[in-house]
Structure formats: C-alpha cells, structure tokens
Enzyme design. Structure first.
Site, mmCIF file in Angstrom:
data_model
loop_
_atom_site.group_PDB
_atom_site.id
_atom_site.type_symbol
_atom_site.label_atom_id
_atom_site.label_comp_id
_atom_site.label_asym_id
_atom_site.label_seq_id
_atom_site.Cartn_x
_atom_site.Cartn_y
_atom_site.Cartn_z
ATOM 1 C CB THR A 117 63.468 36.104 45.666
ATOM 2 O OG1 THR A 117 63.653 37.502 45.447
ATOM 3 C CG2 THR A 117 63.937 35.777 47.068
ATOM 4 C CE1 TYR A 141 59.435 36.821 49.483
ATOM 5 C CE2 TYR A 141 61.266 38.023 48.501
ATOM 6 C CZ TYR A 141 60.199 37.147 48.374
ATOM 7 O OH TYR A 141 59.897 36.596 47.147
HETATM 8 N N1 LIG Z 1 56.213 38.382 42.183
HETATM 9 C C1 LIG Z 1 57.540 38.507 42.174
HETATM 10 O O1 LIG Z 1 58.086 39.465 41.604
HETATM 11 C C2 LIG Z 1 58.403 37.460 42.836
HETATM 12 C C3 LIG Z 1 59.788 37.638 42.789
HETATM 13 C C4 LIG Z 1 60.588 36.655 43.394
HETATM 14 C C5 LIG Z 1 60.028 35.532 43.986
HETATM 15 N N2 LIG Z 1 58.677 35.393 44.032
HETATM 16 C C6 LIG Z 1 58.110 34.205 44.685
HETATM 17 O O2 LIG Z 1 57.205 33.559 43.803
HETATM 18 C C7 LIG Z 1 56.154 32.945 44.532
HETATM 19 C C8 LIG Z 1 54.822 33.350 43.954
HETATM 20 O O3 LIG Z 1 54.687 34.760 44.046
HETATM 21 P P1 LIG Z 1 53.445 35.536 43.425
HETATM 22 O O4 LIG Z 1 53.944 36.855 42.948
HETATM 23 O O5 LIG Z 1 52.707 34.646 42.509
HETATM 24 O O6 LIG Z 1 52.591 35.803 44.756
HETATM 25 P P2 LIG Z 1 51.016 35.631 45.028
HETATM 26 O O7 LIG Z 1 50.751 36.230 46.357
HETATM 27 O O8 LIG Z 1 50.229 36.111 43.854
HETATM 28 O O9 LIG Z 1 50.861 34.048 45.101
HETATM 29 C C9 LIG Z 1 51.163 33.299 46.255
HETATM 30 C C10 LIG Z 1 50.015 32.324 46.454
HETATM 31 O O10 LIG Z 1 50.313 31.473 47.549
HETATM 32 C C11 LIG Z 1 49.157 31.353 48.364
HETATM 33 N N3 LIG Z 1 49.657 31.023 49.706
HETATM 34 C C12 LIG Z 1 50.381 31.810 50.540
HETATM 35 N N4 LIG Z 1 50.703 31.122 51.641
HETATM 36 C C13 LIG Z 1 50.178 29.876 51.508
HETATM 37 C C14 LIG Z 1 50.190 28.703 52.306
HETATM 38 N N5 LIG Z 1 50.806 28.666 53.485
HETATM 39 N N6 LIG Z 1 49.561 27.595 51.847
HETATM 40 C C15 LIG Z 1 48.917 27.604 50.656
HETATM 41 N N7 LIG Z 1 48.869 28.686 49.858
HETATM 42 C C16 LIG Z 1 49.502 29.805 50.285
HETATM 43 C C17 LIG Z 1 48.423 32.668 48.252
HETATM 44 O O11 LIG Z 1 47.046 32.572 48.530
HETATM 45 C C18 LIG Z 1 48.686 33.015 46.782
HETATM 46 O O12 LIG Z 1 47.677 32.491 45.950
HETATM 47 C C19 LIG Z 1 56.359 33.357 45.999
HETATM 48 O O13 LIG Z 1 56.960 32.291 46.697
HETATM 49 C C20 LIG Z 1 57.289 34.555 45.909
HETATM 50 O O14 LIG Z 1 58.084 34.676 47.059
HETATM 51 C C21 LIG Z 1 57.847 36.337 43.466
HETATM 52 O O1 LIG Z 2 55.309 52.712 42.824
HETATM 53 C C1 LIG Z 2 56.476 52.365 42.655
HETATM 54 C C2 LIG Z 2 56.888 51.005 42.766
HETATM 55 C C3 LIG Z 2 58.231 50.718 42.589
HETATM 56 N N1 LIG Z 2 59.125 51.698 42.298
HETATM 57 C C4 LIG Z 2 60.546 51.350 42.088
HETATM 58 O O2 LIG Z 2 60.605 50.391 41.056
HETATM 59 C C5 LIG Z 2 61.678 49.496 41.286
HETATM 60 C C6 LIG Z 2 61.136 48.070 41.267
HETATM 61 O O3 LIG Z 2 60.307 47.887 42.409
HETATM 62 P P1 LIG Z 2 59.333 46.634 42.607
HETATM 63 O O4 LIG Z 2 58.538 46.437 41.365
HETATM 64 O O5 LIG Z 2 58.598 46.835 43.891
HETATM 65 O O6 LIG Z 2 60.330 45.409 42.689
HETATM 66 P P2 LIG Z 2 61.576 45.122 43.640
HETATM 67 O O7 LIG Z 2 61.555 45.961 44.855
HETATM 68 O O8 LIG Z 2 62.793 45.189 42.781
HETATM 69 O O9 LIG Z 2 61.300 43.621 44.136
HETATM 70 C C7 LIG Z 2 60.777 42.602 43.274
HETATM 71 O O10 LIG Z 2 61.816 41.905 42.663
HETATM 72 C C8 LIG Z 2 62.677 41.217 43.569
HETATM 73 C C9 LIG Z 2 63.732 40.539 42.763
HETATM 74 O O11 LIG Z 2 64.505 41.482 42.052
HETATM 75 C C10 LIG Z 2 61.885 40.190 44.353
HETATM 76 O O12 LIG Z 2 62.732 39.599 45.301
HETATM 77 C C11 LIG Z 2 60.732 40.855 45.072
HETATM 78 O O13 LIG Z 2 59.936 39.830 45.646
HETATM 79 C C12 LIG Z 2 59.906 41.647 44.099
HETATM 80 O O14 LIG Z 2 58.925 42.380 44.805
HETATM 81 C C13 LIG Z 2 62.288 49.885 42.628
HETATM 82 O O15 LIG Z 2 63.377 50.722 42.389
HETATM 83 C C14 LIG Z 2 61.185 50.711 43.309
HETATM 84 O O16 LIG Z 2 61.670 51.681 44.180
HETATM 85 C C15 LIG Z 2 58.729 53.020 42.185
HETATM 86 O O17 LIG Z 2 59.547 53.905 41.933
HETATM 87 N N2 LIG Z 2 57.425 53.307 42.367
#
Ligand SMILES: NC(=O)c1ccc[n+]([C@@H]2O[C@H](COP(=O)([O-])OP(=O)(O)OC[C@H]3O[C@@H](n4cnc5c(N)ncnc54)[C@H](O)[C@@H]3O)[C@@H](O)[C@H]2O)c1
Ligand SMILES: O=c1ccn([C@@H]2O[C@H](COP(=O)(O)OP(=O)(O)O[C@H]3O[C@H](CO)[C@@H](O)[C@H](O)[C@H]3O)[C@@H](O)[C@H]2O)c(=O)[nH]1
Length: 331
Positions: A117, A141
C-alpha cells in the site's frame, strides 16, 4: 501450474482472479470469508474456505492444486480500525503473511506477489512519491504491510523465491463487464461512498476537511481502476516467470484528483445532485498522495486502459446499482 489467490473473494483479489482466468490460467482462491463473499469468487476458480495463516491447510492446497505462484491479497484493510485494534492487524497482515511465506518456501513456490500500500510511505516529504522514498508508515495498518515487505525481502535473499510487492494507491471502480466490484460491508473509500450517495444507498456524504494546502482545499489522491490494477498483477507474475528480479512497484497513474473533483465526477456521471456536508478533517489524511508510476510501466510494460476518472466512476456506479438489485433478489 495454478495461481493461489488469497483473499480472492474480496474486492481486488476477485478482479485479479478474473484477469488470471481471462488469460487462461488456473486459479485457486483461499478466503476465510471474513469480509469477502463466496459469490464474488469468479466462476472457473477453485475455492477453499479457510485462513491463509493455517499452515497445514495452505500446504495441502498448494500440493493438491499444483500451485506455482501466490498472489496474496488476504488481509485487514481499514486504517482507523488498525489504530484501535493494532494487534489484530499485526496478526492478520503480518503474522499470517509470515505463515503463508513459510509454507511457500517449504513447498517450493518460487513466485510471490504481495498487496502492499501507499500507506507504507506515511506522510511523504514530497509528491509524486517514488519507490525509494523512506518508509515511515503512520498507522499500524501501514506498518503491518511494511513488515511483510521486509520479510519478503529477507526471505528472497535466503531462499529460492522472488517477489513483487505492489504498493497500491487509491483503488476504485469495478470490472467493466460487471462481474465484480467493491462489496465491503464497511465502506470507507471515497468513490464507493459517493456512489452509494448517488444510488440512494446512503442519504448523503461528507467531505473530510476543506482546509488542506491544495488548490480547492480538499485532499488529492491518485485513483487507479481496479481492472488496470488486476492486470498489473498478471504482468508482475509474467515478469517473475521470465526471471525478473524481486522488486517493489507503485501502482497508480501518476496524477491526482481532489475530493471535490471526485464528487463532481460522480454527480455528473450519475446525474444525481446528492447532498454533501462539510466535516472535520479525518485524522491521518495526508493532503496529497500521487504515485511516481514510471517503474511499473518500464519493468512490467504496464499500459493502463482505464485512466479516466469518469470511466472509474461509471463502473463504480454500475456496480452499486447491480448490488441493489442483488439485495432485492436476495430478500
Ligand atoms: N482497497 C484499497 O484501496 C487497497 C489499497 C492498498 C492496499 N490494499 C490491499 O489489497 C488487499 C485486498 O484489499 P481489498 O480492498 O480487496 O479488501 P477486501 O476486504 O475486499 O478483501 C480482502 C479479502 O481477504 C479475506 N481475508 C481477510 N483475512 C483473511 C485471512 N486471514 N485468510 C483468508 N482470507 C482472509 C477477506 O474475507 C476478503 O475477502 C489487502 O491486502 C489490502 O491491504 C487495498
Ligand atoms: O466519505 C468520505 C470518504 C473519504 N473522504 C476523503 O477522500 C480521500 C480518500 O479517502 P479514502 O477513499 O478513504 O482513501 P485513503 O484514505 O486515501 O486510503 C486508501 O488508499 C490508501 C493508499 O493511498 C490505502 O493505503 C488505503 O488502504 C486505502 O483505504 C481522503 O482525503 C478522505 O478524507 C471524504 O472526504 N469523505
């Protein structure tokens, strides 16, 4: 020759599984369904319900499915929750990753792709952020992910394993064919929340802070379409398979949009003028996070096809609508 996709019932993992299947690969998804859904696992992928930290189970899955590569998405993802429950985040993101890595090494799996991330950078000293910036996470995190990156780096030196850690910026949108999207029970992401406001799933939304040092006072983020991100994983795997060195790579487009711009795009594409309140800053939000995105393009030959905010928003809105009819038909 199967790819093990942990967390493949979740948002990004299900899109990666789709991209792998679309490319003709065999996939086995391992997910404990703590957040994901069984129905989100793409048709064509094998599914095992269980924990990625369960070494015996993972060992069996690797042997039974002839797994040669692992894409590790499983984890806990909500930054503020990680401040309240840090030990739970270290357990699920760091300890379970260690267990998975141990089995990978023991079982002779040589290729590992890890969901990291932009949170590993913390409050960056400048933007765009390149991969050589210091890692100074400001939440458990981010630290839990950084620790897994460090374990991977050390394991790759000691063992016959190479990895790519992909540092995602802000992931958004949904599969353009409508096969998957973001379904998290506890939505916190801006585009998801704005899409819920536009489709009537929530009455209104708030902007967290309008006094940042940015052109319109709201935070700027680098939003990347989930399908482009999924393709980056396939390319990372191909890169490792042709002998590429272990590496870390930012995943973003190298440009940013403010919260106001994103809300404007959601209103424009949906045609709905939903209510937006002003709220206080959310603790821990940096003003601007934009990826330096050259490395992934150069090393993987990654060429995004959805680098358009309105495209991202359109797909997110379509998915939100489809979730509403899914709920109706499930009721
Ligand atoms: N969504 C974002 O913006 C974002 C940004 C940066 C990094 N990531 C990383 O990407 C990955 C996927 O994120 P996502 O947004 O798809 O989240 P998500 O919650 O939709 O998916 C995570 C999945 O992992 C499963 N899971 C959690 N713990 C587990 C375990 N111990 N064993 C087996 N399954 C498990 C959950 O049931 C879920 O289906 C995560 O590692 C997250 O940290 C996401
Ligand atoms: O209802 C809302 C939700 C978000 N925000 C703003 O929108 C921006 C983006 O927020 P969000 O979509 O929650 O993403 P981030 O906080 O930037 O974090 C995301 O993106 C990161 C990488 O940039 C990852 O590490 C995190 O897992 C992922 O949640 C931020 O300024 C928030 O304050 C609002 O103003 N209102």
């Amino acid at each position: 020759m199967t790819v093990l996709v942990t967390g493949g019932a979740g948002y990004i993992g299900s899109h990666a599984a789709l991209a792998l299947l679309d490319g003709g690969r065999d996939v086995v998804v391992l997910d404990n369904l703590s957040q994901g859904h069984r129905w989100a696992v793409p048709t064509g992928a094998a599914f095992v319900e269980g924990d990625c930290g369960d070494e015996d189970l993972v060992r069996r899955v690797i042997a039974e499915h002839d797994v040669t590569a692992i894409m590790h998405f499983a984890g806990s993802i909500i930054v503020p929750d990680s401040v309240i429950y840090p030990l739970e985040y270290y357990r699920n993101n760091t300890v379970n990753s260690r267990a998975l890595l141990q089995v990978a090494v023991d079982s002779g799996v040589k290729h590992f792709i890890f969901s990291s991330t932009a949170g590993v950078y913390g409050e960056p000293k400048a933007t765009p952020i390149n991969e050589d910036f210091a890692l100074k996470p400001i939440s458990p995190y981010g630290t839990s992910k950084m620790m897994t990156e460090k374990m991977l780096a050390d394991a790759a030196i000691a063992h016959d394993l190479r990895y790519v850690a992909l540092r995602y910026f802000n992931v958004a949108g949904a599969d353009p064919k409508g096969r998957s999207g973001q379904t998290s029970r506890k939505a916190t992401h801006l585009i998801k929340i704005a899409s819920q406001a536009a489709t009537g799933t929530r009455p209104q939304m708030a902007i967290y802070g309008e006094d940042y040092e940015t052109p319109d006072g709201t935070c700027i983020r680098d939003y990347i379409h989930v399908s482009d991100l999924a393709n980056a994983h396939v390319l990372a795997l191909e890169y490792l398979e042709r002998g590429g060195e272990s590496d870390v790579m930012n995943c973003g487009y190298g440009r940013g949009f403010s919260v106001r711009e994103v809300i404007g795009a959601v209103k424009k594409v949906s045609g709905v003028d939903f209510e937006v309140e002003l709220a206080d800053r959310r603790p821990g939000d940096p003003a601007a996070l934009i990826a330096a995105a050259d490395r992934i393009r150069q090393k993987l030959g990654w060429t995004p096809v959805h680098d358009d905010l309105e495209d991202i928003v359109r797909h997110a809105l379509d998915w939100e609508q489809s979730l509403k009819s899914r709920e109706v038909s499930a009721a």
